[in-house]
Design a protein around this motif. Structure first.
Motif: not given
Lengths: 237, 438
Positions: B377-397
């Motif tokens: 479960v904790a690994g899934r949470r981290l993966a979700n978080y990393l996905q959000v960060l990546t989407l945010e970076v792409q949005t800004l880029a």
């Protein structure tokens, strides 16, 4: 390349063999005896060996010769630079001359013999390695040494065994000063036996009775807060 | 406080926090040791904004047009360069400071997101190797657990010179976390307060480091990249020397970087903020013609996709997360409020990573507490978080017209404060003024 099927001696001349090619050949070998000529102070010679081969380095070497030696025997027929046999795991490393700084640093096992003297920080952070030095060692010998044995047939310079954990130090000559949390220990019968064996393995001749034994006073193992609140509470209870 | 209570006003110099610390020090005779990172107000990436596209910049469509996020480290030197799908990595945190479950969770999350995780001061555990597709092996001064078998199993080697939370300081793991297994991995007696060395035992300067990197490359047959991690102290010179020593990547860790246990005075008063370190590291790389060839990984207080994007815009190739990753897997969760209260703190303020009493089961070796953390479960949470960060970076880029996050540049940024403008070397918003640059 040595095919490991016989006790043939393979000679490798570093005048026409690159360090990369030399180490690749030594890493690929599964047995055999290699004589490396003209190392001319090269660094990282015979680093990362992991098989029961014998490597003779004929001449002096630079930093990290026999670094992370995992198995086998490496003989430096000359002097060795900084970090000879650093982090060695097992096997034997022997230097016929002297070694400069950090000889055997962080070594976890095996035997390192230095027939001459060793510079500063010999055996620093050693974790199970045995080191026998024929001559003197420089300052901060066995700094933060965790496990293993350091035998010095000559003198030890200042701050021997500073911040030492569970390593044992045996010195035949003078000790200029001990480092923090290092103290002289009793030389027990077991210590004499251990020292006798170490000298034999190192092929060094000395009377174990001439050595003094040093180790950790274990006073720095835990922080010691002067908790006034607890003391006051205890005194009032 | 004003008016009739003016005579009872609180001192700015000796406020209640300062007075409490003086009393604590006087009572115990020992400095405060804690985990987490710097807690005081510092200039951060929040002090920068992106300008976005306009007449002179054309944006990319938010959801349709490609915006690359991949990073390759060690290309041209290592036989097996590190390929990351996203420019966000997981920083070095040891088994010992973290539970085995936490290490597994970090590995699982990083795998799912296509990025790397990193060992710490304590060696590599089989579980960690098994759960991390791309694992960076830290080569630290203590060399706890260091052995050639593990180093050959690594996908990259990170020579740690310093850490943002404590440039110039060694590691610390208090006795309550030195269990039998941790002690065995570190070749230390069980239960002692373990202080790791602050200097490497067999090299003492940049010229030696160059030879050390050569040795490491020889031992692993030039298979994997070698990183050098530095605390943000003198990032221009330290980065230049790391590049000169032959690093494939330089990790620059700002003073907001976290730690498992260090003196509070060290955490709060040594090193410089991340925002100030990045431009200096980039300047060093550019002067050596190494920028983008040698990769720059920035760490220290990275929390959001905006932080990631701003670090990349200033010239980083990737970032590294420590504290944020722990929070993502459950650290300081309000759901544990009762237990934090019982420990004399509150969710959001928990910092006693050194105590081994973490109710989230992350910074502990207590079997009962560790078992609370479900690594899947904790690994899934981290993966979700990393996905959000990546989407945010792409949005800004994309908003700045970039088809790869590495195309972000300082020109895309403006500073909201004079301090941030001077440190990040981007203009104060609405002006063309960069303090210190004419």
């Amino acid at each position: 390349m040595n095919d490991g099927t016989s006790a043939t001696v393979t000679e490798i001349d570093m005048r026409n063999t690159s360090l990369r090619d030399l180490n690749r050949q030594l890493h690929e070998a599964t047995s055999g005896h290699f004589v490396v000529t003209n190392p001319r102070g090269a660094h990282a010679v015979a680093a990362g060996i992991d098989s029961d081969i014998v490597v003779e380095l004929r001449g002096s070497v630079g930093y990290y010769a026999a670094g992370m030696l995992q198995r086998g025997t490496v003989i430096v027929d000359g002097n060795a630079g900084t970090g000879v046999a650093e982090n060695m795991m097992s096997g034997v490393a022997r230097v016929t001359g002297s070694a400069t700084m950090s000889a055997g640093a962080t070594g976890c096992g095996g035997l390192l013999v230095i027939e001459g003297g060793a510079g500063a920080r010999c055996g620093i952070s050693m974790k199970g390695l045995d080191i026998v030095v024929g001559g003197d060692i420089g300052h901060m010998g066995a700094f933060m040494a965790q496990a293993g044995n350091l035998v010095v047939l000559g003198d030890a310079d200042h701050h021997l065994g500073d911040s030492i954990y569970e390593a044992d130090l045996f010195v035949r000559g003078d000790v200029a000063s001990l480092g923090a949390d290092c103290e002289e220990k009793e030389m027990s019968a077991e210590d004499v036996d251990l020292l006798t064996q170490l000298l034999e393995r190192a092929q060094m001749t000395a009377d174990p009775g001439d050595f003094r034994h040093f180790g950790s006073a274990r006073q720095l193992y835990n922080f010691h807060p002067d908790d006034i609140n607890s003391e006051v509470a205890e005194a009032r209870s | 406080m004003t008016g009739e209570n003016w005579h009872q006003r609180e001192s700015y110099t000796f406020d209640r926090n300062v007075i409490a610390e003086i009393h604590r020090a006087a009572n115990t005779g020992i400095y405060r040791i804690r985990g987490f990172g710097a807690k005081r107000r510092l200039p951060t990436f929040d002090d920068l904004v992106f300008l976005g596209a306009s007449m002179s910049r054309y944006p990319l469509e938010g959801y349709r047009e490609d915006c690359g996020t991949d990073v390759i480290i060690g290309e041209g030197r290592a036989e097996r360069p590190v390929h990351l799908d996203i420019p966000i990595t997981i920083a070095g945190m040891s088994f010992g400071s973290l539970s085995a479950q936490a290490k597994e969770a970090l590995g699982r999350g990083a795998n799912a997101a296509g990025t790397s995780t990193t060992t710490g001061d304590g060696g590599m555990t089989p579980e960690e190797r098994g759960h991390s597709k791309t694992l960076v092996y830290q080569y630290l001064p203590s060399r706890y657990g260091m052995n050639p078998d593990d180093i050959r199993k690594a996908d990259a080697i990170e020579v740690v010179v310093g850490q943002g939370a404590k440039p110039g300081g060694g590691g610390m793991l208090l006795g309550q976390k030195i269990t039998e297994r941790v002690a065995e991995m570190r070749t230390l007696p069980e239960g002692i307060d373990q202080r790791s060395a602050c200097r490497h035992p067999d090299w003492t300067g940049p010229d030696d480091l160059e030879i050390k990197i050569l040795e490491l490359r020889e031992i692993v047959g030039w298979q994997v990249p070698v990183y050098v991690k530095i605390g943000a102290a003198r990032p221009f010179y330290d980065t230049a020397l790391a590049v000169k020593a032959g690093a494939d990547a330089v990790v620059v860790d700002g003073m907001q970087g976290g730690t498992a246990a260090t003196q509070d005075v060290f955490i709060e008063h040594v090193g410089i903020p991340t925002i100030a370190a990045v431009p200096e590291a980039v300047r060093a790389m550019k002067e050596l013609g190494a920028h983008r060839d040698v990769k720059l990984i920035v760490a220290g207080g990275i929390r959001t996709g905006a932080d990631v994007a701003k670090a990349l815009a200033l010239g980083a190739d990737a970032v590294s997360l420590g504290t944020a990753a722990l929070i993502a897997i459950g650290d300081n969760s309000p759901s544990l409020e009762d237990q934090y209260q019982a420990l004399g703190t509150t969710a959001g303020c928990w910092e006693d990573y050194q105590d081994g009493t973490d109710p989230a089961g992350i910074t502990t070796q207590d079997p009962e507490l560790s078992a609370r953390l479900d690594p899947v479960v904790a690994g899934r949470r981290l993966a979700n978080y990393l996905q959000v960060l990546t989407l945010e970076v792409q949005t800004l880029a994309r908003a700045n017209g970039k088809s790869h996050v590495h195309n972000l540049e300082p020109d895309d940024l403006a500073a909201l404060t004079v301090e941030a403008a001077a440190m990040a070397k981007v203009p104060l918003a609405g002006t063309s003024w960069i303090p210190g640059m004419g």
